[in-house]
Design an enzyme around this catalytic site. Structure first.
Site, mmCIF file in Angstrom:
data_model
loop_
_atom_site.group_PDB
_atom_site.id
_atom_site.type_symbol
_atom_site.label_atom_id
_atom_site.label_comp_id
_atom_site.label_asym_id
_atom_site.label_seq_id
_atom_site.Cartn_x
_atom_site.Cartn_y
_atom_site.Cartn_z
ATOM 1 N N GLU A 207 -59.460 -47.441 -25.900
ATOM 2 C CA GLU A 207 -59.455 -48.244 -27.124
ATOM 3 C C GLU A 207 -58.209 -49.107 -27.072
ATOM 4 O OE1 GLU A 207 -61.692 -48.260 -29.661
ATOM 5 O OE2 GLU A 207 -62.992 -46.682 -28.889
ATOM 6 N N CYS A 241 -54.717 -53.008 -34.758
ATOM 7 C CA CYS A 241 -55.341 -53.511 -33.520
ATOM 8 C C CYS A 241 -56.420 -54.539 -33.804
ATOM 9 C CB CYS A 241 -55.908 -52.358 -32.706
ATOM 10 S SG CYS A 241 -57.080 -51.368 -33.636
HETATM 11 P P1 NAD Z 1 -48.870 -48.031 -25.944
HETATM 12 O O1 NAD Z 1 -49.860 -48.367 -24.901
HETATM 13 O O2 NAD Z 1 -47.466 -48.426 -25.743
HETATM 14 O O3 NAD Z 1 -48.843 -46.433 -26.187
HETATM 15 C C1 NAD Z 1 -50.006 -45.690 -26.407
HETATM 16 C C2 NAD Z 1 -49.792 -44.267 -25.886
HETATM 17 O O4 NAD Z 1 -49.538 -44.293 -24.492
HETATM 18 C C3 NAD Z 1 -48.630 -43.536 -26.540
HETATM 19 O O5 NAD Z 1 -49.048 -42.212 -26.838
HETATM 20 C C4 NAD Z 1 -47.560 -43.550 -25.462
HETATM 21 O O6 NAD Z 1 -46.747 -42.405 -25.494
HETATM 22 C C5 NAD Z 1 -48.353 -43.575 -24.173
HETATM 23 N N1 NAD Z 1 -47.667 -44.290 -23.109
HETATM 24 C C6 NAD Z 1 -46.833 -45.375 -23.230
HETATM 25 N N2 NAD Z 1 -46.411 -45.775 -22.025
HETATM 26 C C7 NAD Z 1 -46.976 -44.942 -21.101
HETATM 27 C C8 NAD Z 1 -46.916 -44.839 -19.681
HETATM 28 N N3 NAD Z 1 -46.189 -45.680 -18.950
HETATM 29 N N4 NAD Z 1 -47.630 -43.858 -19.083
HETATM 30 C C9 NAD Z 1 -48.376 -43.011 -19.818
HETATM 31 N N5 NAD Z 1 -48.449 -43.049 -21.154
HETATM 32 C C10 NAD Z 1 -47.769 -43.988 -21.801
HETATM 33 O O7 NAD Z 1 -49.478 -48.609 -27.281
HETATM 34 P P2 NAD Z 1 -48.878 -48.573 -28.744
HETATM 35 O O8 NAD Z 1 -47.649 -49.416 -28.780
HETATM 36 O O9 NAD Z 1 -48.785 -47.173 -29.234
HETATM 37 O O10 NAD Z 1 -50.037 -49.282 -29.562
HETATM 38 C C11 NAD Z 1 -50.160 -50.662 -29.618
HETATM 39 C C12 NAD Z 1 -51.351 -51.150 -28.810
HETATM 40 O O11 NAD Z 1 -52.472 -50.340 -29.041
HETATM 41 C C13 NAD Z 1 -51.789 -52.541 -29.222
HETATM 42 O O12 NAD Z 1 -52.152 -53.265 -28.083
HETATM 43 C C14 NAD Z 1 -52.998 -52.291 -30.086
HETATM 44 O O13 NAD Z 1 -53.898 -53.357 -30.153
HETATM 45 C C15 NAD Z 1 -53.592 -51.111 -29.413
HETATM 46 N N6 NAD Z 1 -54.400 -50.345 -30.341
HETATM 47 C C16 NAD Z 1 -55.735 -50.278 -30.150
HETATM 48 C C17 NAD Z 1 -56.519 -49.584 -31.050
HETATM 49 C C18 NAD Z 1 -58.008 -49.483 -30.888
HETATM 50 O O14 NAD Z 1 -58.612 -48.685 -31.589
HETATM 51 N N7 NAD Z 1 -58.631 -50.241 -30.007
HETATM 52 C C19 NAD Z 1 -55.929 -48.962 -32.137
HETATM 53 C C20 NAD Z 1 -54.559 -49.058 -32.291
HETATM 54 C C21 NAD Z 1 -53.798 -49.732 -31.385
#
Ligand code: NAD
Length: 452
Positions: A207, A241
């Site tokens: 997602e 998002c």
């Molecule tokens: P992110 O990708 O930075 O983090 C998401 C998760 O991944 C967190 O739990 C984090 O700890 C983990 N993570 C971060 N870096 C990592 C790595 N290098 N290796 C493994 N795991 C890692 O995203 P965010 O800042 O939490 O959220 C923002 C993004 O999420 C935006 O792009 C937004 O559009 C998207 N989003 C999508 C939805 C959806 O339902 N489609 C919902 C909310 C947010």
């Protein structure tokens, strides 16, 4: 991490989660825990980024309650074995599809709606009969702690466990041989998750995000359109998002649109002075957002309070696709306004970019509506509204292309965490020897006659 996954796999193999009454009992437990702890959950989310009790209920808990209630009511039906037709080759036989849980699942949450985005997939996974390891985002530390406490003190770790942490912990989890990984977050990390999953051929749901457009056409009811759009954009300080990332306005409506948008923001409570205007999650993100603001193009807003991590609703005008603010998902309270006078031209521009998670078109013209729906590929969206499609679990929710893989909520969530096992069930009283040796011309003719 491996011990924990092994523990869950061992528990899964006892078949306890296959029992529908077990699943319903776990869902009911989750429901009563959330209800009993609403105040605690609100305090945590307020400490993280000042979300109001109203928004904690409407944009987080109410969606969870809805999913839980629907799953409790429907899980028996969703998990029922489904009889399907049997083809002539297999006559006489029965054919059916058995929905079965995948096994030990990993759910990785994002921070912007920390409860909803972590627990809604968990609800779906539990309804489908899986075990769950949930890794919430580490950025909102209080909500992560609150979920860990709530779940880990009340559920058996062999069934449902919250593991807190950031990149090192998530990376360690991603090395394990789960049966399913469900990830919510950025496109960039989505690719890391997908690659890690590929090593063990683990199915994934991703997602993700992207730049979701809103199109204001010349034939829309502008007043109500602006009202809905402004709410959708600035709710959660734009950290949604499916928020409209940018708006393209028909030239004939631009001046009126801008005037109404300003008026609507002022009439709303999206004000940095208001106690319930959501903070930007951290300093790094605030700095990233401030760097996107081109002062010469600010039509409204731009005020910020660094210490309290606040950025007022900001509208930028005279923007083109070349501007810095148009390069990546904004994920904050900045609304770039582009204008168009040729619908085909603007649709071409949108189509030449990655497929967005959402798309919104404001129009009363049927042809325009059909044209946009026919031409633009997007995860899900709305006509004359924004964001609200997520509340309708009958449609499922997810992205397409760069905005994600798979969907969830309601039965879609159940399907996401299930395998549909097709079974041919044959009696032994008849065994025509047509497929067996010797392969005579007569048999071939008969086969051709029967099957074309
Ligand atoms: P992110 O990708 O930075 O983090 C998401 C998760 O991944 C967190 O739990 C984090 O700890 C983990 N993570 C971060 N870096 C990592 C790595 N290098 N290796 C493994 N795991 C890692 O995203 P965010 O800042 O939490 O959220 C923002 C993004 O999420 C935006 O792009 C937004 O559009 C998207 N989003 C999508 C939805 C959806 O339902 N489609 C919902 C909310 C947010």
């Amino acid at each position: 991490m491996q011990e924990l996954v092994d523990l869950q796999k061992t528990f899964f193999n006892t078949n306890a989660t296959k029992d529908i009454s077990f699943r319903i009992a776990q869902l009911k437990k989750m429901q009563s825990l959330l209800k009993a702890n609403e105040e605690v959950l609100h305090r945590a989310i307020y400490a993280d980024f000042k979300k109001s009790a109203f928004e904690n209920y409407t944009a987080e808990l109410s969606l969870l309650y809805h999913d839980i209630q629907q799953a409790i009511k429907k899980v028996k039906k969703w998990s029922a074995v489904k009889r399907v037709k049997t083809n002539l080759v297999n006559f006489p036989a029965k054919s059916y599809i058995i929905p079965e849980p995948l096994g030990a699942t990993l759910i990785i949450g994002a921070w912007n709606y920390p409860y909803q985005l972590s627990l809604a997939p968990a609800i779906a996974a539990i309804a489908a009969g899986n075990t769950v390891i949930l890794k919430p985002s580490e950025l909102p530390v209080h909500t992560s702690n609150a979920m860990a406490k709530l779940i880990n003190e009340n559920f058996d770790p062999s069934f449902f466990k919250v593991v807190e942490g950031g990149v090192p912990e998530t990376s360690a989890l991603l090395k394990q041989a789960f049966d399913k990984i469900f990830f919510t977050g950025s496109v960039q990390v989505g690719k890391i998750v997908y690659q890690a999953a590929a090593k063990n051929l683990i199915p994934v749901t991703l997602e993700l995000g992207g730049k979701s457009p809103a199109i204001i056409t010349e034939n829309c009811d502008l007043k109500v359109s602006v009202k809905r759009l402004i709410w959708a954009k600035f709710l959660n300080a734009g950290q949604t998002c499916i928020a409209p990332d940018y708006v393209v306005v028909h030239t004939s409506k631009k001046a009126e649109f801008l005037a109404l948008a300003k008026k609507e923001i002022e009439a709303s409570n999206f004000l940095i002075e208001a106690d319930n205007y959501v903070q930007i999650i951290n300093q790094k993100n605030l700095e990233r957002l401030l760097a996107l603001i081109d002062k010469d193009k600010v039509f409204y807003g731009g005020n910020h309070d660094i210490e309290n991590r606040l950025l007022s609703p900001t509208i930028m005008t005279d923007i083109t696709f070349e501007d810095k603010v148009m390069q990546d998902e904004i994920f904050g309270p900045i609304l770039p306004v582009l204008e168009y006078d040729n619908l085909d031209g603007i649709l071409q521009q949108i189509k030449s970019r990655p497929k967005p998670l959402s798309c919104y078109v404001f129009t009363n013209d049927k042809k325009t509506k059909q044209k946009v729906l026919n031409e633009i590929s997007f995860g899900g969206g709305a006509i004359n509204d924004a964001l609200m499609h997520i509340t309708n679990s009958h449609m499922g929710f997810g992205g397409v292309g760069e905005s994600g893989i798979g969907s969830y909520h309601g039965e879609y969530g159940f399907k996401t965490f299930s395998h549909y096992k097709g079974v041919l069930d044959k009696p032994t009283w008849l065994e025509p020897n047509i497929k067996y040796y010797p392969h005579t011309n007569f048999k071939l003719k008969l086969i051709k006659l029967l099957f074309g």
